[in-house]
Design a protein around this motif. Structure first.
Motif, PDB file in Angstrom:
ATOM      1  N   THR A 168       4.262 -13.458   8.245  1.00  0.00           N
ATOM      2  CA  THR A 168       3.230 -14.227   7.672  1.00  0.00           C
ATOM      3  C   THR A 168       2.667 -15.028   8.627  1.00  0.00           C
ATOM      4  N   GLU A 169       1.134 -14.786   8.775  1.00  0.00           N
ATOM      5  CA  GLU A 169       0.284 -15.720   9.676  1.00  0.00           C
ATOM      6  C   GLU A 169      -0.372 -17.007   8.612  1.00  0.00           C
ATOM      7  N   ILE A 170      -0.383 -18.200   9.252  1.00  0.00           N
ATOM      8  CA  ILE A 170      -1.148 -19.324   8.857  1.00  0.00           C
ATOM      9  C   ILE A 170      -1.820 -20.031   9.795  1.00  0.00           C
ATOM     10  N   GLU A 171      -2.785 -20.611   9.444  1.00  0.00           N
ATOM     11  CA  GLU A 171      -3.769 -21.241  10.277  1.00  0.00           C
ATOM     12  C   GLU A 171      -4.086 -22.594   9.821  1.00  0.00           C
ATOM     13  N   GLY A 172      -3.953 -23.536  10.651  1.00  0.00           N
ATOM     14  CA  GLY A 172      -4.302 -25.041  10.278  1.00  0.00           C
ATOM     15  C   GLY A 172      -3.861 -26.034  11.341  1.00  0.00           C
ATOM     16  N   LYS A 201      12.014 -10.109  -3.351  1.00  0.00           N
ATOM     17  CA  LYS A 201      12.065 -11.036  -4.459  1.00  0.00           C
ATOM     18  C   LYS A 201      11.912 -12.656  -3.622  1.00  0.00           C
ATOM     19  N   ALA A 202      12.800 -12.915  -2.902  1.00  0.00           N
ATOM     20  CA  ALA A 202      12.891 -14.031  -2.284  1.00  0.00           C
ATOM     21  C   ALA A 202      11.830 -14.382  -1.348  1.00  0.00           C
ATOM     22  N   VAL A 203      11.408 -13.308  -0.319  1.00  0.00           N
ATOM     23  CA  VAL A 203      10.343 -13.310   0.392  1.00  0.00           C
ATOM     24  C   VAL A 203       8.853 -13.684  -0.188  1.00  0.00           C
ATOM     25  N   ALA A 204       8.973 -13.084  -1.344  1.00  0.00           N
ATOM     26  CA  ALA A 204       7.654 -13.262  -1.995  1.00  0.00           C
ATOM     27  C   ALA A 204       7.505 -14.825  -2.710  1.00  0.00           C
ATOM     28  N   GLN A 205       8.612 -15.300  -2.713  1.00  0.00           N
ATOM     29  CA  GLN A 205       8.515 -16.601  -3.475  1.00  0.00           C
ATOM     30  C   GLN A 205       8.163 -17.517  -2.184  1.00  0.00           C
ATOM     31  N   ALA A 206       8.510 -17.152  -0.928  1.00  0.00           N
ATOM     32  CA  ALA A 206       7.963 -18.017   0.377  1.00  0.00           C
ATOM     33  C   ALA A 206       6.580 -17.663   0.600  1.00  0.00           C
ATOM     34  N   VAL A 207       6.103 -16.224   0.453  1.00  0.00           N
ATOM     35  CA  VAL A 207       4.667 -16.060   0.642  1.00  0.00           C
ATOM     36  C   VAL A 207       3.817 -16.818  -0.593  1.00  0.00           C
ATOM     37  N   LYS A 208       4.301 -16.790  -1.546  1.00  0.00           N
ATOM     38  CA  LYS A 208       3.638 -17.648  -2.634  1.00  0.00           C
ATOM     39  C   LYS A 208       3.131 -19.196  -2.288  1.00  0.00           C
ATOM     40  N   VAL A 209       4.246 -19.726  -1.792  1.00  0.00           N
ATOM     41  CA  VAL A 209       3.971 -21.206  -0.953  1.00  0.00           C
ATOM     42  C   VAL A 209       2.954 -21.104  -0.174  1.00  0.00           C
ATOM     43  N   VAL A 210       2.748 -20.264   0.727  1.00  0.00           N
ATOM     44  CA  VAL A 210       2.020 -19.970   1.873  1.00  0.00           C
ATOM     45  C   VAL A 210       0.408 -19.762   1.066  1.00  0.00           C
ATOM     46  N   ARG A 211       0.493 -18.801   0.236  1.00  0.00           N
ATOM     47  CA  ARG A 211      -0.977 -18.634  -0.436  1.00  0.00           C
ATOM     48  C   ARG A 211      -1.356 -19.684  -1.136  1.00  0.00           C
ATOM     49  N   GLU A 212      -0.496 -20.296  -1.983  1.00  0.00           N
ATOM     50  CA  GLU A 212      -0.960 -21.754  -2.641  1.00  0.00           C
ATOM     51  C   GLU A 212      -1.457 -22.793  -1.905  1.00  0.00           C
ATOM     52  N   PRO A 263      16.294 -14.871   3.349  1.00  0.00           N
ATOM     53  CA  PRO A 263      17.681 -15.561   2.607  1.00  0.00           C
ATOM     54  C   PRO A 263      18.738 -14.705   3.727  1.00  0.00           C
ATOM     55  N   LEU A 264      19.903 -15.380   3.927  1.00  0.00           N
ATOM     56  CA  LEU A 264      21.222 -14.571   4.317  1.00  0.00           C
ATOM     57  C   LEU A 264      22.170 -14.971   3.500  1.00  0.00           C
ATOM     58  N   GLY A 265      23.284 -13.759   3.239  1.00  0.00           N
ATOM     59  CA  GLY A 265      24.373 -14.145   2.742  1.00  0.00           C
ATOM     60  C   GLY A 265      24.306 -13.849   1.155  1.00  0.00           C
ATOM     61  N   GLY A 266      23.173 -13.186   0.708  1.00  0.00           N
ATOM     62  CA  GLY A 266      23.247 -12.855  -0.772  1.00  0.00           C
ATOM     63  C   GLY A 266      24.077 -11.594  -1.164  1.00  0.00           C
ATOM     64  N   GLU A 267      23.825 -11.339  -2.440  1.00  0.00           N
ATOM     65  CA  GLU A 267      24.656 -10.128  -3.285  1.00  0.00           C
ATOM     66  C   GLU A 267      23.638  -8.907  -2.934  1.00  0.00           C
ATOM     67  N   LYS A 276       8.167 -25.484   6.263  1.00  0.00           N
ATOM     68  CA  LYS A 276       9.061 -26.140   5.674  1.00  0.00           C
ATOM     69  C   LYS A 276       9.143 -25.831   4.319  1.00  0.00           C
ATOM     70  N   GLN A 277       8.231 -25.807   3.474  1.00  0.00           N
ATOM     71  CA  GLN A 277       8.297 -25.449   1.961  1.00  0.00           C
ATOM     72  C   GLN A 277       8.702 -24.136   1.646  1.00  0.00           C
ATOM     73  N   ALA A 278       8.299 -23.278   2.524  1.00  0.00           N
ATOM     74  CA  ALA A 278       8.692 -22.006   2.304  1.00  0.00           C
ATOM     75  C   ALA A 278      10.372 -21.547   2.573  1.00  0.00           C
ATOM     76  N   VAL A 279      10.836 -22.485   3.572  1.00  0.00           N
ATOM     77  CA  VAL A 279      12.312 -22.382   3.996  1.00  0.00           C
ATOM     78  C   VAL A 279      12.841 -22.864   2.518  1.00  0.00           C
ATOM     79  N   GLU A 280      12.389 -24.229   2.090  1.00  0.00           N
ATOM     80  CA  GLU A 280      13.238 -24.814   1.113  1.00  0.00           C
ATOM     81  C   GLU A 280      13.126 -23.935  -0.206  1.00  0.00           C
ATOM     82  N   VAL A 281      12.174 -23.613  -0.592  1.00  0.00           N
ATOM     83  CA  VAL A 281      12.090 -22.486  -1.486  1.00  0.00           C
ATOM     84  C   VAL A 281      13.307 -21.532  -1.652  1.00  0.00           C
TER      85      VAL A 281
END
Length: 98
Positions: A42-46, A19-30, A9-13, A56-61
């Motif tokens: 983060t690397e992902i294969e498929g 914490k935000a990156v963890a949310q994105a990584v959770k999307v990848v792991r799930e 994220p950019l422009g936060g307080e 895209k989901q990681a960005v949207e989170v």
């Protein structure tokens, strides 16, 4: 397809993005796709569509809470090859051991 990406994220307080990156990584792991996370990427294969959908989901989170999001992405597009998330490193290690 092997993708290395970083989203934050950019422009936060705060200047901490863990914490935000963890949310994105959770999307990848799930996603169930082979993946691993390091300090910078983060690397992902498929297949193309499934990998890009996860990115895209990681960005949207992050977009849900951030006024702006940064995405850096690098892809190795090599049809017919799987397991490269580990095989590439194994080949490198073999050369280093020689």
């Amino acid at each position: 397809m092997l993708v290395a990406f970083s989203v934050s994220p950019l422009g936060g307080e705060s200047d901490s993005v863990a914490k935000a990156v963890a949310q994105a990584v959770k999307v990848v792991r799930e996603s169930g796709l082979p993946n691993r996370t390091s300090a910078m990427f983060t690397e992902i294969e498929g297949e193309w569509d499934e990998v890009m959908a996860v990115v895209k989901q990681a960005v949207e989170v992050l977009q849900a809470d951030a006024p702006r999001v940064s995405l850096v992405l690098k892809a190795d597009i090599r049809p017919g090859y799987t397991g490269q998330i580990t095989a590439k490193v194994e080949r490198l290690e073999q050369h280093l051991a020689d």
